[in-house]
Design a protein around this motif. Structure first.
Motif, PDB file in Angstrom:
ATOM      1  N   VAL A  62      34.896  41.477  41.558  1.00 36.79           N
ATOM      2  CA  VAL A  62      35.436  40.824  40.353  1.00 36.79           C
ATOM      3  C   VAL A  62      36.549  39.849  40.733  1.00 36.79           C
ATOM      4  O   VAL A  62      36.563  38.694  40.270  1.00 36.79           O
ATOM      5  N   ASP A  63      37.480  40.299  41.572  1.00 37.36           N
ATOM      6  CA  ASP A  63      38.603  39.436  41.987  1.00 37.36           C
ATOM      7  C   ASP A  63      38.096  38.160  42.643  1.00 37.36           C
ATOM      8  O   ASP A  63      38.614  37.069  42.383  1.00 37.36           O
ATOM      9  N   THR A  64      37.083  38.303  43.504  1.00 37.12           N
ATOM     10  CA  THR A  64      36.570  37.133  44.236  1.00 37.12           C
ATOM     11  C   THR A  64      35.866  36.162  43.296  1.00 37.12           C
ATOM     12  O   THR A  64      36.041  34.942  43.414  1.00 37.12           O
ATOM     13  N   VAL A  65      35.090  36.667  42.349  1.00 33.90           N
ATOM     14  CA  VAL A  65      34.431  35.783  41.368  1.00 33.90           C
ATOM     15  C   VAL A  65      35.496  35.015  40.583  1.00 33.90           C
ATOM     16  O   VAL A  65      35.379  33.802  40.371  1.00 33.90           O
ATOM     17  N   GLU A  66      36.565  35.702  40.178  1.00 35.03           N
ATOM     18  CA  GLU A  66      37.640  35.031  39.415  1.00 35.03           C
ATOM     19  C   GLU A  66      38.324  33.945  40.244  1.00 35.03           C
ATOM     20  O   GLU A  66      38.593  32.854  39.748  1.00 35.03           O
ATOM     21  N   ILE A  67      38.593  34.248  41.532  1.00 31.21           N
ATOM     22  CA  ILE A  67      39.230  33.246  42.403  1.00 31.21           C
ATOM     23  C   ILE A  67      38.309  32.048  42.588  1.00 31.21           C
ATOM     24  O   ILE A  67      38.730  30.889  42.482  1.00 31.21           O
ATOM     25  N   LEU A  68      37.024  32.306  42.860  1.00 31.12           N
ATOM     26  CA  LEU A  68      36.077  31.210  43.110  1.00 31.12           C
ATOM     27  C   LEU A  68      35.876  30.331  41.877  1.00 31.12           C
ATOM     28  O   LEU A  68      35.791  29.109  41.978  1.00 31.12           O
ATOM     29  N   LYS A  69      35.805  30.959  40.710  1.00 33.73           N
ATOM     30  CA  LYS A  69      35.596  30.179  39.479  1.00 33.73           C
ATOM     31  C   LYS A  69      36.889  29.529  38.990  1.00 33.73           C
ATOM     32  O   LYS A  69      36.862  28.568  38.226  1.00 33.73           O
ATOM     33  N   GLY A  70      38.029  30.095  39.414  1.00 30.42           N
ATOM     34  CA  GLY A  70      39.312  29.491  39.073  1.00 30.42           C
ATOM     35  C   GLY A  70      39.665  29.562  37.599  1.00 30.42           C
ATOM     36  O   GLY A  70      40.414  28.715  37.092  1.00 30.42           O
ATOM     37  N   ARG A  71      39.136  30.548  36.915  1.00 28.83           N
ATOM     38  CA  ARG A  71      39.415  30.692  35.474  1.00 28.83           C
ATOM     39  C   ARG A  71      39.110  32.114  35.045  1.00 28.83           C
ATOM     40  O   ARG A  71      38.530  32.892  35.797  1.00 28.83           O
ATOM     41  N   THR A  72      39.492  32.430  33.784  1.00 26.53           N
ATOM     42  CA  THR A  72      39.150  33.741  33.224  1.00 26.53           C
ATOM     43  C   THR A  72      37.640  33.794  33.007  1.00 26.53           C
ATOM     44  O   THR A  72      37.043  32.819  32.526  1.00 26.53           O
ATOM     45  N   LEU A  73      37.027  34.907  33.339  1.00 29.72           N
ATOM     46  CA  LEU A  73      35.570  35.028  33.213  1.00 29.72           C
ATOM     47  C   LEU A  73      35.166  35.273  31.756  1.00 29.72           C
ATOM     48  O   LEU A  73      35.905  35.899  30.990  1.00 29.72           O
ATOM     49  N   THR A  74      33.987  34.786  31.388  1.00 25.88           N
ATOM     50  CA  THR A  74      33.426  35.118  30.073  1.00 25.88           C
ATOM     51  C   THR A  74      33.047  36.599  30.095  1.00 25.88           C
ATOM     52  O   THR A  74      32.974  37.212  31.162  1.00 25.88           O
ATOM     53  N   GLU A  75      32.780  37.152  28.923  1.00 30.07           N
ATOM     54  CA  GLU A  75      32.390  38.573  28.861  1.00 30.07           C
ATOM     55  C   GLU A  75      31.171  38.862  29.721  1.00 30.07           C
ATOM     56  O   GLU A  75      31.110  39.847  30.444  1.00 30.07           O
TER      57      GLU A  75
END
Length: 363
Positions: A62-75
């Motif tokens: 989860v942390d890595t997806v958030e860092i890579l996308k550079g934003r809050t994730l959608t649900e």
């Protein structure tokens, strides 16, 4: 919000996804016509073995997806990232249930090992297989239509196989009931650590996040972001395990949450391998006579020898060198990577977040 509160909140959000996935697995199990007593058994298997650990591996996805996308994730993005994180935790549970049987361990996460529960015993072998296969059922259900579906399958299969290779070398190098320090070496330790721990604990969560974010393989190993990630994460995983080995010897139970047992369990630990590499013939004789013995006095002699050899100072030197080496690898990634519109690229922050969590940790 304090750092501790933010961490607890992040963990609670991740934990809330597990019951959803467990109920989905149980619904599928029931739909296969499985009887009620089997359903209860499978529920116990999932609840006893999957949640409750540190969850670092799962949260790393989860942390890595958030860092890579550079934003809050959608649900939906959060759920999918957390699902892949829980698949890593299912893999960990599969390894731990079977590993505890191989080692004849007594406790795990502060409770009796699963195979030691009344009526479980060797059924735990099949239960461990079911934990592993739950991964592929969940991935198929939620990622079958994604372009990277096969990448996820191949990654889990490849990393599982590598971990099992590491487990084999560990088991035949350091059986608990037969001490032979001539089989030990820092090179052997490195091989065991990389295959048994680093691949599934460090590379797997990040590679899963990279696939989910749409990062493509490069045309050659030298330009492949997955090869670059691996080249940083495997040394990171090795450093983490060396730290773990050192804390088993040097950390207090209050600090590390457990009593260190590597010496009496004949573990092929960094500490004993470092001592072997430095030992005089007289010190080697002490190691041979006392290592791996189920005896508190023998354990105390080994600990005293570690102090005499200077294992603490050697560890400090190792840690500083490892930190510099890993930072050097991280800095091969451009500080401001160029990306086309909508493209996700590898960033230093992914690896820096791992390194910051473990550098000079005390537990």
């Amino acid at each position: 919000m304090s750092k501790a509160d933010a961490k607890a909140q992040k963990r609670a959000k991740f934990e809330a996804v597990f019951p959803v996935l467990r109920d989905e697995l149980l619904a599928h199990f029931a739909a296969e016509g499985m009887p009620e007593d089997a359903k209860k058994w499978y529920t116990k298997n999932l609840d006893y073995n999957v949640p409750g650990g540190k969850l670092n591996r799962g949260l790393s996805v989860v942390d890595t997806v958030e860092i890579l996308k550079g934003r809050t994730l959608t649900e939906d993005e959060y759920f999918k990232a957390a699902l892949l994180g829980w698949c890593v935790e299912l893999l960990q549970a599969f390894f731990l249930v079977s590993d505890d049987m191989m080692d004849q361990s007594v406790t795990r996460r502060g409770q009796p090992c699963y195979y030691r529960l009344d009526s479980v015993n060797y059924i735990a072998i099949n239960d461990s297989f079911m934990l592993e296969m739950a991964i592929y059922h969940l991935i198929k259900t939620h990622f079958r239509s994604e372009s990277y579906y096969v990448n996820l399958l191949e990654l889990f299969h490849e990393i599982t196989y590598k971990t099992e290779m590491g487990q084999l070398i560990d088991l035949i190098t350091a059986p608990e009931d037969h001490v032979d320090l001539s089989k030990f070496s820092l090179e052997k330790h490195k091989l065991i650590v990389i295959y048994k721990t680093a691949f599934y604990s460090f590379y797997l969560p990040v590679a899963l996040a990279m696939y989910m974010c749409g990062i493509q393989h490069g045309p050659a190993p030298s330009s492949d972001p997955y090869e670059l990630a691996r080249s940083i994460l495997i040394p990171l995983g090795e450093y983490f395990q060396v730290q773990d080995d050192f804390l088993d010897f040097a950390g207090t139970p209050e600090q590390i949450g457990k009593i260190g047992t590597d010496i009496i369990d004949n573990k092929c630990s960094w500490c004993v391998n470092t001592a072997l590499a430095q030992a005089t013939p007289a010190q080697r004789a002490v190691l041979d006579a006392n290592y791996g013995r189920k005896d508190a006095a023998a354990e105390a002699r080994i600990k005293a020898l570690y102090e005499e050899i200077g294992v603490r100072k050697l560890y400090e030197e190792y840690e500083e060198a490892a930190y510099k080496r890993i930072m050097g690898l991280i800095e091969t990634i451009p500080a401001q990577p160029t990306a086309k519109q909508g493209e996700v690229v590898l960033q230093r922050a992914v690896f820096k977040s791992f390194l910051d969590k473990i550098y000079k940790r005390q537990k």
